[in-house]
Motif scaffolding. Structure first.
Motif, PDB file in Angstrom:
ATOM      1  N   ALA A  17       0.826  -1.208   0.000  1.00  0.00           N
ATOM      2  CA  ALA A  17       0.000   0.000   0.000  1.00  0.00           C
ATOM      3  C   ALA A  17       0.861   1.260   0.000  1.00  0.00           C
ATOM      4  O   ALA A  17       0.505   2.269  -0.623  1.00  0.00           O
ATOM      5  CB  ALA A  17      -0.929  -0.009   1.212  1.00  0.00           C
ATOM      6  N   GLU A  18       1.991   1.242   0.705  1.00  0.00           N
ATOM      7  CA  GLU A  18       2.802   2.441   0.859  1.00  0.00           C
ATOM      8  C   GLU A  18       3.961   2.541  -0.136  1.00  0.00           C
ATOM      9  O   GLU A  18       4.415   3.651  -0.447  1.00  0.00           O
ATOM     10  CB  GLU A  18       3.341   2.504   2.286  1.00  0.00           C
ATOM     11  N   HIS A  19       4.444   1.374  -0.627  1.00  0.00           N
ATOM     12  CA  HIS A  19       5.650   1.406  -1.455  1.00  0.00           C
ATOM     13  C   HIS A  19       5.526   0.629  -2.758  1.00  0.00           C
ATOM     14  O   HIS A  19       6.454   0.653  -3.569  1.00  0.00           O
ATOM     15  CB  HIS A  19       6.838   0.835  -0.672  1.00  0.00           C
ATOM     16  N   GLY A  20       4.414  -0.067  -2.979  1.00  0.00           N
ATOM     17  CA  GLY A  20       4.336  -0.950  -4.127  1.00  0.00           C
ATOM     18  C   GLY A  20       5.181  -2.191  -3.890  1.00  0.00           C
ATOM     19  O   GLY A  20       5.477  -2.550  -2.747  1.00  0.00           O
ATOM     20  N   LEU A  21       5.614  -2.836  -4.960  1.00  0.00           N
ATOM     21  CA  LEU A  21       6.442  -4.030  -4.828  1.00  0.00           C
ATOM     22  C   LEU A  21       7.553  -3.991  -5.866  1.00  0.00           C
ATOM     23  O   LEU A  21       7.290  -3.923  -7.071  1.00  0.00           O
ATOM     24  CB  LEU A  21       5.594  -5.299  -5.014  1.00  0.00           C
ATOM     25  N   GLN A  22       8.787  -4.005  -5.371  1.00  0.00           N
ATOM     26  CA  GLN A  22       9.969  -3.964  -6.220  1.00  0.00           C
ATOM     27  C   GLN A  22      10.788  -5.240  -6.030  1.00  0.00           C
ATOM     28  O   GLN A  22      10.704  -5.883  -4.979  1.00  0.00           O
ATOM     29  CB  GLN A  22      10.826  -2.741  -5.879  1.00  0.00           C
ATOM     30  N   PRO A  23      11.622  -5.616  -7.009  1.00  0.00           N
ATOM     31  CA  PRO A  23      12.468  -6.797  -6.834  1.00  0.00           C
ATOM     32  C   PRO A  23      13.354  -6.715  -5.592  1.00  0.00           C
ATOM     33  O   PRO A  23      13.630  -7.725  -4.949  1.00  0.00           O
ATOM     34  CB  PRO A  23      13.304  -6.817  -8.117  1.00  0.00           C
ATOM     35  N   SER A  24      13.795  -5.505  -5.255  1.00  0.00           N
ATOM     36  CA  SER A  24      14.676  -5.334  -4.093  1.00  0.00           C
ATOM     37  C   SER A  24      13.972  -5.588  -2.770  1.00  0.00           C
ATOM     38  O   SER A  24      14.622  -5.675  -1.724  1.00  0.00           O
ATOM     39  CB  SER A  24      15.266  -3.923  -4.092  1.00  0.00           C
ATOM     40  N   ASP A  25      12.633  -5.704  -2.787  1.00  0.00           N
ATOM     41  CA  ASP A  25      11.881  -5.955  -1.560  1.00  0.00           C
ATOM     42  C   ASP A  25      11.942  -7.413  -1.120  1.00  0.00           C
ATOM     43  O   ASP A  25      11.550  -7.739   0.001  1.00  0.00           O
ATOM     44  CB  ASP A  25      10.405  -5.574  -1.751  1.00  0.00           C
ATOM     45  N   VAL A  26      12.399  -8.294  -1.981  1.00  0.00           N
ATOM     46  CA  VAL A  26      12.310  -9.733  -1.726  1.00  0.00           C
ATOM     47  C   VAL A  26      13.584 -10.244  -1.061  1.00  0.00           C
ATOM     48  O   VAL A  26      14.688 -10.048  -1.569  1.00  0.00           O
ATOM     49  CB  VAL A  26      12.063 -10.509  -3.040  1.00  0.00           C
ATOM     50  N   GLY A  27      13.422 -10.916   0.080  1.00  0.00           N
ATOM     51  CA  GLY A  27      14.557 -11.497   0.783  1.00  0.00           C
ATOM     52  C   GLY A  27      14.531 -13.008   0.826  1.00  0.00           C
ATOM     53  O   GLY A  27      15.570 -13.641   1.037  1.00  0.00           O
ATOM     54  N   VAL A  28      13.335 -13.586   0.651  1.00  0.00           N
ATOM     55  CA  VAL A  28      13.193 -15.040   0.712  1.00  0.00           C
ATOM     56  C   VAL A  28      12.191 -15.478  -0.354  1.00  0.00           C
ATOM     57  O   VAL A  28      11.162 -14.823  -0.558  1.00  0.00           O
ATOM     58  CB  VAL A  28      12.685 -15.518   2.094  1.00  0.00           C
ATOM     59  N   ILE A  29      12.502 -16.589  -1.030  1.00  0.00           N
ATOM     60  CA  ILE A  29      11.557 -17.226  -1.937  1.00  0.00           C
ATOM     61  C   ILE A  29      11.439 -18.691  -1.529  1.00  0.00           C
ATOM     62  O   ILE A  29      12.401 -19.454  -1.673  1.00  0.00           O
ATOM     63  CB  ILE A  29      12.008 -17.120  -3.409  1.00  0.00           C
ATOM     64  N   PRO A  30      10.288 -19.113  -1.000  1.00  0.00           N
ATOM     65  CA  PRO A  30      10.091 -20.521  -0.669  1.00  0.00           C
ATOM     66  C   PRO A  30       9.557 -21.272  -1.892  1.00  0.00           C
ATOM     67  O   PRO A  30       9.030 -20.671  -2.833  1.00  0.00           O
ATOM     68  CB  PRO A  30       9.023 -20.491   0.439  1.00  0.00           C
TER      69      PRO A  30
END
Length: 400
Positions: A17-30
């Protein structure tokens, strides 16, 4: 008809809601266990690892069990898109010899053939996986205890019966029968030497961590894919405690783990600054005292391409519906999954699954055709995800 459903935990929703979603936001992929169901995620894997995630530079933890471990190990290879295409092809076209009068091949035959396939796929390329400059791989396996410490014609079925009964009473108690053993790739050069730190807490279940290296990569990956009674257990993996190792999905079917992301430490500092610490014995922060989310730290979210939006803890929890609900462990998670209505438009009105091996029997060409149709249709998941990323719409994000 829309193919993609997006679900998110409350912390992830606030972030979007506040920042959208960027690739740099991801720290874990299960990546979940689930056999052929994982095929539906092939186009998403190729897009995420081939186009979207390369736009960022932060380290990312990849955590997988069974086919999920195979997918995440593939993501660590050079030319990952081509590797994912080969994985999909090899998985769809796998064949096993079915003895006369039987409906399925023997576990020994499947294990032998699968081990050969892994060697053909990763042979000469293990160093690419272990030395990836950004990705830290964690392969989840299940190690037998007591009656399950060695595979046995009588003791193994009885041991799994004990595990089932114990798990029904209390999931954590199943650790007396099967413990979680995670094989982790080496830490990055900028980190403390050793294997990479686990990106999740381990207080929920009995857990060991083992360094992943060239000597145990193949047996660890095969063990993570070794479904009981379908494949044989893998015994005495180098560098790990002696014993029988089975499919990681037994303990962690859908990776319902207490994830720790790169932003947790910064969030704690921000909460302290806001005076958001309680005086309760639990020592937990009070989220009601927290205002707007701080600026996003790299790797603060868990991105989960999954074949359903429910995140089931263990394989033996499939029938225990009360354990299928989201918990605070998933607060920072974004789940990408197929719309159930869209799934009904696929061949046989379902996702590919292990039952297709017996349904199609020796007609492997018909099975391959059905699976190829499903995987090609799943390109729609990518198209809709890319469109959403261009203009993130919180109204289309469902609560997890």
């Amino acid at each position: 008809m829309k193919a993609l459903r997006i679900h998110a935990g409350p912390r992830a929703r606030q972030h979007i809601a506040e920042h959208g979603l960027q690739p740099s936001d991801v720290g874990v992929i299960p990546a979940a266990a689930g056999g052929p169901k994982g095929l539906i995620l092939g186009p998403l894997d190729r897009y995420i690892f081939g186009q979207w995630l390369p736009r960022s530079t932060q380290p990312v933890h990849l955590v997988g069990a069974s086919i999920g471990a195979w997918r995440m190990a593939t993501a660590c290879l050079d030319q990952a898109v081509a590797a994912f295409e080969r994985l999909e092809h090899d998985y769809i076209h796998q064949q096993y010899e079915i003895p006369p009068g039987k409906k399925r091949p023997s576990a020994a035959h499947v294990s032998e053939r699968f081990g050969h396939n892994l060697q053909a796929f990763y042979g000469g390329r293990v160093d690419e996986v272990l030395s990836h400059p950004r990705f830290r791989l964690h392969i989840v396996t299940s190690r037998g205890q007591h009656m399950l410490r060695r595979e046995h014609g009588l003791a193994t079925p009885l041991g799994y019966l004990g595990a089932f009964v114990t798990n029904t009473v209390h999931r954590k108690a199943m650790g007396a029968w099967l413990e979680r053993v995670v094989f982790s790739s080496p830490s990055l050069p900028s980190e403390v030497a050793g294997c990479a730190a686990l990106p999740f807490a381990t207080t929920d279940y009995r857990t060991r961590q083992v360094a992943l290296d060239a000597s145990n990569f193949m047996p660890a990956l095969q063990a993570s894919c070794s479904i009981p009674f379908v494949l044989q257990a893998v015994h005495d993996i180098p560098g790990a405690p002696r014993g029988a190792y089975w499919d990681g999905g037994i303990t962690d079917y859908h990776m319902h783990l207490a994830y720790r992301t790169a932003s947790d430490a910064q969030d704690a500092i921000n909460l302290i600054a806001k005076g958001a610490i309680t005086t309760e014995a639990t020592g937990q922060f009070d989220p009601k005292k927290v205002g707007a989310a701080p600026p996003p730290a790299p790797g603060g979210l868990v991105l989960y391409p999954h074949f359903q939006h429910r995140v089931v803890p263990g394989w033996l929890d499939k029938g225990l519906k009360w354990r299928h609900k989201a918990t605070p462990a998933l607060d920072s998670m974004v789940v990408l999954s197929p719309n159930p209505d869209w799934v009904r438009s696929l061949p046989n009105a379902k996702l590919p699954d292990r039952n297709d091996f017996t349904h199609y029997g020796t007609d492997s060409a018909a099975r391959a055709k059905a699976w190829l149709t499903a995987t090609r249709a799943s390109q729609q998941l990518v198209d809709e995800w890319a469109q959403w990323l261009e203009r993130p719409d919180l109204e289309s994000v469902h609560a997890l």
